[in-house]
Design a protein around this motif. Structure first.
Motif, PDB file in Angstrom:
ATOM      1  N   ALA A   1       0.471  -1.041  -0.173  1.00  0.00           N
ATOM      2  CA  ALA A   1      -0.033  -0.053  -0.018  1.00  0.00           C
ATOM      3  C   ALA A   1       0.976   1.350  -0.039  1.00  0.00           C
ATOM      4  CB  ALA A   1      -1.060  -0.108   1.346  1.00  0.00           C
ATOM      5  N   SER A   2       1.903   1.073   0.774  1.00  0.00           N
ATOM      6  CA  SER A   2       2.851   2.329   0.721  1.00  0.00           C
ATOM      7  C   SER A   2       3.713   2.345  -0.489  1.00  0.00           C
ATOM      8  CB  SER A   2       3.922   2.073   1.790  1.00  0.00           C
ATOM      9  OG  SER A   2       4.768   3.380   1.835  1.00  0.00           O
ATOM     10  N   LEU A   3       4.074   1.174  -1.081  1.00  0.00           N
ATOM     11  CA  LEU A   3       4.981   1.444  -2.387  1.00  0.00           C
ATOM     12  C   LEU A   3       3.852   2.017  -3.341  1.00  0.00           C
ATOM     13  CD1 LEU A   3       6.743  -1.933  -2.183  1.00  0.00           C
ATOM     14  CD2 LEU A   3       7.785   0.229  -1.675  1.00  0.00           C
ATOM     15  N   TYR A   4       2.575   1.726  -3.554  1.00  0.00           N
ATOM     16  CA  TYR A   4       1.672   2.194  -4.354  1.00  0.00           C
ATOM     17  C   TYR A   4       1.357   3.526  -4.203  1.00  0.00           C
ATOM     18  CZ  TYR A   4      -2.719   2.835  -6.788  1.00  0.00           C
ATOM     19  OH  TYR A   4      -3.766   3.701  -7.341  1.00  0.00           O
ATOM     20  N   ARG A   5       1.280   3.985  -2.907  1.00  0.00           N
ATOM     21  CA  ARG A   5       1.164   5.676  -2.837  1.00  0.00           C
ATOM     22  C   ARG A   5       2.386   6.362  -3.003  1.00  0.00           C
ATOM     23  NH1 ARG A   5      -1.296   3.408   2.104  1.00  0.00           N
ATOM     24  NH2 ARG A   5       0.513   3.789   3.284  1.00  0.00           N
ATOM     25  N   THR A   6       3.283   5.698  -2.986  1.00  0.00           N
ATOM     26  CA  THR A   6       4.810   6.605  -3.359  1.00  0.00           C
ATOM     27  C   THR A   6       5.427   6.274  -4.779  1.00  0.00           C
ATOM     28  OG1 THR A   6       6.042   4.660  -2.302  1.00  0.00           O
ATOM     29  CG2 THR A   6       5.471   6.806  -0.893  1.00  0.00           C
ATOM     30  N   GLY A   7       4.598   5.525  -5.555  1.00  0.00           N
ATOM     31  CA  GLY A   7       4.960   5.462  -7.013  1.00  0.00           C
ATOM     32  C   GLY A   7       5.968   4.343  -7.311  1.00  0.00           C
ATOM     33  N   LEU A   8       6.038   3.398  -6.277  1.00  0.00           N
ATOM     34  CA  LEU A   8       6.994   1.999  -6.433  1.00  0.00           C
ATOM     35  C   LEU A   8       6.298   0.957  -6.716  1.00  0.00           C
ATOM     36  CD1 LEU A   8       9.599   2.946  -3.641  1.00  0.00           C
ATOM     37  CD2 LEU A   8      10.256   3.192  -5.988  1.00  0.00           C
ATOM     38  N   ALA A   9       4.937   0.933  -6.953  1.00  0.00           N
ATOM     39  CA  ALA A   9       4.388  -0.240  -7.213  1.00  0.00           C
ATOM     40  C   ALA A   9       2.831   0.291  -7.940  1.00  0.00           C
ATOM     41  CB  ALA A   9       3.840  -1.223  -6.005  1.00  0.00           C
ATOM     42  N   VAL A  10       2.443  -0.695  -8.936  1.00  0.00           N
ATOM     43  CA  VAL A  10       1.661  -0.227  -9.680  1.00  0.00           C
ATOM     44  C   VAL A  10      -0.005  -0.686  -9.088  1.00  0.00           C
ATOM     45  CG1 VAL A  10       2.687  -0.352 -12.087  1.00  0.00           C
ATOM     46  CG2 VAL A  10       1.419  -2.518 -11.027  1.00  0.00           C
ATOM     47  N   GLN A  11       0.234  -1.328  -8.129  1.00  0.00           N
ATOM     48  CA  GLN A  11      -1.262  -1.785  -7.257  1.00  0.00           C
ATOM     49  C   GLN A  11      -1.228  -1.481  -5.880  1.00  0.00           C
ATOM     50  OE1 GLN A  11      -2.636  -5.442 -10.555  1.00  0.00           O
ATOM     51  NE2 GLN A  11      -1.969  -5.869  -8.370  1.00  0.00           N
ATOM     52  N   GLU A  12      -2.206  -1.549  -5.380  1.00  0.00           N
ATOM     53  CA  GLU A  12      -2.233  -1.243  -3.822  1.00  0.00           C
ATOM     54  C   GLU A  12      -2.037  -2.621  -2.947  1.00  0.00           C
ATOM     55  OE1 GLU A  12      -4.942   1.469  -0.420  1.00  0.00           O
ATOM     56  OE2 GLU A  12      -5.660   0.965  -2.399  1.00  0.00           O
TER      57      GLU A  12
END
Length: 269
Positions: free
Chosen positions: A119-130
């Motif tokens: 969820a954090s990686l998604y919010r910060t742009g490091l992952a494409v899904q939450e």
């Protein structure tokens, strides 16, 4: 054997039936050193049988299962690193969870720690899904690669020093293959902080003479050749840490936002 056979059609399985298998620490070192690409390395990681206690545990868990996942097929093999082959950010954890990565085939996937992390990686742009629920679910890391110091789920989440040392060449070689593009290494928890230090040195990074104490937000300047990089400490998003408030969503977001700032300040050569 209570695990998914190589080449069985499991989503994102990096191995084939003819992928060479390490049966002891000496063979791990040889197969890791001889791996020329991330794909070759992860395939060999994913079939390793070097640590008898870990092999027995991961396969027993895959056979017995947790009641909530009784109808699922467990991966039951070492969980290889995954993500961008030329990352600017590396994320290093301890080991797969028995009913998380050992079930799903992807590190930090299918457990509470992973829920917070992705969820954090998604919010910060490091992952494409939450969310990250299973290998092949469409999740993809953006400019990042994720790996663990120990590739098999250990009993009580505690690998022995011998098991950590046997797995060391897998980590060192993966770091070496990613090194030319890497500008930030995020260590999730104190164990990863300790394990990644000698692995970075072995992979060719320049480090300060002494390892600073682990802490959330601690930054250590390192380098690979002439390229500056940073080792960044982050509290592990374990259930205990998130339930007690020692780790919050904001704290995780701050770490990965900082990682992106550092990676941008030192773009890949």
């Amino acid at each position: 054997m209570s695990s998914v056979p190589p080449g069985s059609g499991w989503p994102d399985d990096p191995a084939r039936p003819d992928t060479p298998v390490a049966h002891d620490a000496v063979e791990v070192a040889k197969l890791a050193a001889d791996s020329r690409t991330p794909a070759e390395l992860t395939a060999r990681q994913s079939v390793c049988r070097a640590c008898p206690r870990l092999v027995e545990w991961r396969e027993t868990v895959a056979d017995v299962k947790r009641r909530a996942f009784a109808g699922e097929t467990y991966w039951g093999r070492p969980v290889a690193g995954w993500g961008d082959d030329n990352p600017h950010t590396l994320i290093v954890g301890l080991a797969p969870a028995a009913h998380g990565g050992n079930r799903t085939g992807r590190i930090f996937t299918g457990d509470r720690s992973g829920d917070w992390l992705f969820a954090s990686l998604y919010r910060t742009g490091l992952a494409v899904q939450e969310t990250s629920t299973h290998a092949g679910d469409g999740q993809r890391l953006v400019g990042a690669r994720m790996m663990a110091a120990v590739r098999c789920a250990p009993p009580a989440n505690k690998p022995t020093p011998e098991e950590r040392d046997a797995c060391f060449p897998w980590l060192s070689r993966e770091l070496a293959l990613a090194a030319p593009s890497t500008r930030v290494v995020v260590a999730l928890g104190g164990f990863a902080w300790q394990a990644v230090w000698p692995a970075l040195r072995d992979a060719g990074f320049s480090l300060p003479p002494r390892r600073p104490p682990f802490g959330h937000g601690v930054e250590v300047p390192i380098a690979y050749g002439s390229a500056a990089a940073t080792l960044l400490g982050c509290y592990h998003p374990s259930q205990q840490n998130t339930f007690t408030g020692r780790v919050t969503a904001g704290m995780l977001d701050a770490i990965f936002t900082r990682a992106l700032v550092l990676a941008t300040a030192q773009p890949p050569a």
